[in-house]
Write a protein that holds these residues in place. Structure first.
Motif, PDB file in Angstrom:
ATOM      1  N   SER A 132       0.803  -1.224   0.000  1.00 11.04           N
ATOM      2  CA  SER A 132       0.000   0.000   0.000  1.00 11.04           C
ATOM      3  C   SER A 132       0.833   1.269   0.000  1.00 11.04           C
ATOM      4  O   SER A 132       0.270   2.360  -0.007  1.00 11.04           O
ATOM      5  CB  SER A 132      -0.928   0.024   1.219  1.00 11.04           C
ATOM      6  OG  SER A 132      -1.738  -1.117   1.230  1.00 11.04           O
ATOM      7  N   ARG A 174      -6.088  -6.389   7.261  1.00  9.46           N
ATOM      8  CA  ARG A 174      -6.301  -4.967   7.029  1.00  9.46           C
ATOM      9  C   ARG A 174      -6.621  -4.260   8.341  1.00  9.46           C
ATOM     10  O   ARG A 174      -6.163  -3.156   8.606  1.00  9.46           O
ATOM     11  CB  ARG A 174      -7.442  -4.792   6.019  1.00  9.46           C
ATOM     12  CG  ARG A 174      -7.438  -3.453   5.355  1.00  9.46           C
ATOM     13  CD  ARG A 174      -8.215  -3.482   4.062  1.00  9.46           C
ATOM     14  NE  ARG A 174      -7.449  -4.105   2.999  1.00  9.46           N
ATOM     15  CZ  ARG A 174      -7.970  -4.975   2.160  1.00  9.46           C
ATOM     16  NH1 ARG A 174      -9.217  -5.342   2.286  1.00  9.46           N
ATOM     17  NH2 ARG A 174      -7.222  -5.484   1.209  1.00  9.46           N
ATOM     18  N   GLY A 216      -9.988  -0.850  -7.735  1.00 12.61           N
ATOM     19  CA  GLY A 216      -9.493  -0.491  -6.404  1.00 12.61           C
ATOM     20  C   GLY A 216      -7.983  -0.672  -6.336  1.00 12.61           C
ATOM     21  O   GLY A 216      -7.254   0.209  -5.862  1.00 12.61           O
ATOM     22  N   ASN A 217      -7.506  -1.819  -6.840  1.00 16.73           N
ATOM     23  CA  ASN A 217      -6.064  -2.061  -6.864  1.00 16.73           C
ATOM     24  C   ASN A 217      -5.347  -1.023  -7.715  1.00 16.73           C
ATOM     25  O   ASN A 217      -4.271  -0.545  -7.351  1.00 16.73           O
ATOM     26  CB  ASN A 217      -5.768  -3.458  -7.416  1.00 16.73           C
ATOM     27  CG  ASN A 217      -6.204  -4.536  -6.443  1.00 16.73           C
ATOM     28  OD1 ASN A 217      -6.309  -4.282  -5.242  1.00 16.73           O
ATOM     29  ND2 ASN A 217      -6.462  -5.725  -6.941  1.00 16.73           N
ATOM     30  N   THR A 237      -9.262   2.006  -0.151  1.00 12.71           N
ATOM     31  CA  THR A 237      -9.733   0.617  -0.103  1.00 12.71           C
ATOM     32  C   THR A 237     -11.126   0.519   0.491  1.00 12.71           C
ATOM     33  O   THR A 237     -11.998  -0.160  -0.044  1.00 12.71           O
ATOM     34  CB  THR A 237      -8.770  -0.251   0.722  1.00 12.71           C
ATOM     35  OG1 THR A 237      -7.441   0.019   0.287  1.00 12.71           O
ATOM     36  CG2 THR A 237      -9.067  -1.717   0.550  1.00 12.71           C
ATOM     37  N   ARG A 260     -14.583  -0.745  -1.204  1.00 15.25           N
ATOM     38  CA  ARG A 260     -15.393  -1.834  -0.614  1.00 15.25           C
ATOM     39  C   ARG A 260     -16.856  -1.425  -0.546  1.00 15.25           C
ATOM     40  O   ARG A 260     -17.751  -2.183  -0.909  1.00 15.25           O
ATOM     41  CB  ARG A 260     -14.927  -2.121   0.814  1.00 15.25           C
ATOM     42  CG  ARG A 260     -13.565  -2.675   0.918  1.00 15.25           C
ATOM     43  CD  ARG A 260     -13.634  -4.160   0.957  1.00 15.25           C
ATOM     44  NE  ARG A 260     -12.492  -4.629   0.221  1.00 15.25           N
ATOM     45  CZ  ARG A 260     -11.927  -5.804   0.378  1.00 15.25           C
ATOM     46  NH1 ARG A 260     -12.474  -6.666   1.183  1.00 15.25           N
ATOM     47  NH2 ARG A 260     -10.885  -6.123  -0.303  1.00 15.25           N
TER      48      ARG A 260
END
Lengths: 264, 223, 243
Positions: free
Chosen positions: B66, C7, C170-171, C224, C228
């Protein structure tokens, strides 16, 4: 019947139509006229090319050779300088607007409610206002017995209900020709009746030419004006239901019918 | 301003860029070997029976994935010396590349490991194989080949990110091109040539990956 | 499940360290405001890049799939060039080379354009894959209702492809966020640039780079979780049923 006079033209005419995929010939030199308001049942073993007939008429598949005519106008072709050439998109769209189709697997739009499924094409294609499209769709859904399910999504409906929405969706475009491609094959047996009833009423009440590929011999016998039996890419036999089922001439027909009726 | 491609200048800088490309290739190869190994370690740690090990590894992988590679390069190069770990720019850069892409590779391995049918584990247990033997002889030989194309894609991705090493003055292609450009005030030729270099090798490697993919498919009979 | 837990662990560790840093390092007051100013630039470039990426990806995907031949070739060329070369090379090319063609852009514009176009090339393939994953029957039904290809695409196919597209996008957005650090190399004052600047000014190397990593992580976590939420919402719209 002759194609020379538009008034006498058949609703649909397949003229020397051939279709193959690579080496596999699916339809071999098909000639078939269908009169206005005629109900034609197309039957035959799988792989006999019967579904391809409907898919070519809906222009989902291109013909390799030959011409398909609708009300005396060429569908697959158009006139340029007095000669028939392959139709362009605009021409196809114009002629295709007379045809509607119902699929074996419904193909409803999963992200739209029943009424939205019916309204979509009248708004985007015909340019109807939302109110007009809604009213038209509501009446049709009411007619197929789903007046109370307007806002249900496809996932909330049974197979029979989905197929009835699909019929209403096709009718909302006011077609003159309706194609039914094995519309009850994906349904549980107890749901077949409700869909056939809708088609039956449609045949009685509307000025529609209908072509249906079906495995329901009983329905074909009772409903159709003519039965066409396809075998290996050709029409092996055709006739009135009484003649066809009562006194089949072709050996293939006899084999097929005895196999199917035995299974019933 | 009119634009003209300077062929004489191109001829002059090509050998210099050629030499610099060796550094780029070195960083790519060593960086990827490192990534492949680190990735495997991460993937195996994520299968640990100890939940804290699993979660911590997952968190580290997530963290590395990230955050920008550039900052990670700075971190390895500038921060680690504060803790007594000093290394030259090239080593720091390669280590950062290896760590960054190792975290990507771990996900690839994980997918490969997840695809091993449960029966294989059960058969190994029934034969009383040790965990190590099971991994070494049964699981890994089955898990790796199908994911080789995915790993290959990350090799290409790593290759394309080596210009970031120019930020800590590693004399790879990009840094060399920039120096050339600033000396002559002609940026067009060096930077375009570097772009073409990457484009060429990316397209070639992409084709290679597809070949490997096809070969794997025939070898495994699409099973 | 484990993914979500990881996460969560990341988020907890993140807030813990952020708190610890602010509490421990007095110097934080010196460099934090500068870093946050840089982070704001980073966020702006990310947002701008996302818009460019989506538009470029849509145009390229549709051009490649349905365009006439010249458009198709243009789309393929764009996709292959931007996927085949480095983001940094693209950034430098737009920044250093474009002026020779008489086009001089602000570094901020160059950053958004280069990163957006880079991610857009990958996004084009995502969109293409998602469109191809929609059941063929949906195209046939649209055709039977006499819709044009563009009407079918816009009204029927794309809304359904959307759900499959959201996770890979998203990635890509995370990749875009990470790639924004490159703009520091064309002297744009983003978070990575401020990190180097503050590092030179204060020599608080450990604190600054750790904090900067955590800020990037925080922004990534926001992206992220937004994606979602979007995914859940889109899936709900579609879960009412397969037609």
């Amino acid at each position: 019947m002759s194609a020379d006079h538009p008034s006498a033209a058949p609703m649909v005419r397949f003229e020397n139509v051939r279709k193959s995929y690579g080496h596999l010939t699916v339809l071999d030199d098909l000639n078939l006229d269908i009169a206005p308001n005629e109900k034609v049942a197309i039957i035959g073993p799988s792989g006999s090319g019967k579904t391809t007939v409907l898919r070519m008429l809906m222009t989902l598949e291109e013909v390799n050779d030959g011409v398909i005519w609708v009300e005396g106008d060429p569908l697959t072709h158009m006139y340029r300088d007095g000669k028939l050439v392959r139709a362009n998109k605009r021409h196809i769209r114009q002629v295709r607007s007379k045809i509607g189709m119902v699929f074996q697997h419904f193909n409803l739009f999963p992200h739209m409610s029943a009424v939205k499924n019916c309204m979509e094409a009248p708004i985007t294609v015909l340019g109807l206002s939302r109110d007009e499209a809604y009213e038209r769709s509501r009446v049709l859904l009411d007619m197929v017995g789903l007046g109370d399910k307007l806002d249900h999504y496809p996932g909330q409906l049974s197979g029979g209900q989905k197929q009835r929405v699909a019929i209403a969706r096709a009718l909302a475009m006011r077609p003159k020709i309706m194609l039914f491609d094995e519309v009850t094959s994906a349904l549980d047996p107890e749901l077949v009746g409700e869909v056939l009833n809708v088609i039956r009423e449609l045949g009685e009440a509307h000025d529609l030419t209908m072509l249906m590929v079906t495995h329901q011999m009983g329905f074909a016998k009772e409903f159709a004006d003519r039965v066409c039996f396809f075998y290996a890419g050709k029409i092996a036999e055709q006739g009135t239901p009484d003649a066809f089922f009562g006194n089949p001439q072709n050996e293939r027909t006899q084999q097929f019918l005895s196999a199917v009726l035995e299974a019933d | 301003m009119t634009f003209e491609w300077d062929w004489a200048y191109t001829q002059e800088i090509l050998p210099i860029l050629g030499k610099a490309s060796i550094i780029t290739v070195q960083a790519t190869v060593i960086g990827f070997i490192l990534a492949a190994l680190i990735g495997l370690v991460f993937a195996l740690l994520r299968m640990s029976t100890l939940a804290p090990v699993r979660l911590a590894t997952g968190a580290v992988v997530e963290f590395i994935r990230s955050t920008p590679l550039l900052i990670q390069i700075f971190f390895v190069y500038f921060v680690l010396p504060e803790f007594g770990v000093t290394m030259d720019a090239m080593t720091a850069g390669i280590l950062a590349l290896g760590l960054h892409y190792g975290s990507y590779c771990s996900e690839v391995y994980r997918a490969g490991l997840d695809n091993i049918p449960k029966g294989q584990w059960e058969a190994a247990t029934a034969l009383n194989l040790s965990t190590l033997t099971t991994f070494k002889d049964i699981i890994i030989p089955q898990a790796i080949p199908p994911v080789v194309p995915a790993l290959g894609n990350y090799l290409v991705a790593l290759f394309k990110e080596t210009p970031l090493l120019s930020a800590i003055a590693v004399l790879e292609l990009m840094q060399t091109a920039k120096i050339l450009g600033s000396e002559s005030f002609q940026y067009t030729e060096p930077i375009t040539l570097v772009g073409l270099f990457f484009l060429f090798f990316s397209l070639v490697s992409a084709a290679l990956v597809r070949q490997v993919e096809a070969w794997l498919k025939t070898r495994h009979g699409g099973a | 499940m484990e993914q979500v837990q990881s996460r969560l662990v990341v988020a907890i560790v993140l807030s813990f360290f952020l708190g610890l840093m602010v509490a421990t390092f007095a110097d934080v007051r010196v460099f934090l405001p500068e870093l946050l100013r840089g982070a704001w630039i980073t966020i702006q470039i990310t947002a701008g890049g996302i818009v460019v990426a989506i538009l470029a990806a849509l145009a390229a995907a549709i051009g490649k799939m349905y365009g006439p031949r010249p458009v198709r070739w243009l789309a393929i060329t764009y996709i292959e060039i931007f996927r085949g070369t480095s983001a940094l090379v693209q950034l430098f090319w737009l920044f250093f080379v474009l002026p020779y063609f008489g086009v001089t852009l602000e570094p901020f514009t160059v950053g958004i354009a280069a990163l957006g176009l880079n991610v857009g090339a990958y996004g084009a393939e995502v969109i293409r894959g998602a469109i191809q994953s929609v059941d063929r029957g949906q195209w046939e039904a649209s055709r039977a209702l006499n819709m044009t290809r563009m009407q079918a695409l816009r009204r029927i196919i794309l809304p359904q492809a959307l759900v499959a597209m959201i996770p890979p996008w998203g990635n890509l957005f995370i990749e875009l966020l990470k790639a924004t650090a490159l703009v520091s190399m064309i002297s744009l004052g983003d978070l990575a640039f401020k990190a180097q600047q503050m590092n030179q000014n204060t020599l608080k190397t450990v604190e600054i780079f750790s904090l900067v990593l955590l800020i990037y992580l925080a922004i990534a976590l926001v992206i992220t979780s937004l994606m979602r939420a979007l995914e859940r919402k889109a899936a709900k719209g579609l879960s009412r049923g397969r037609g």
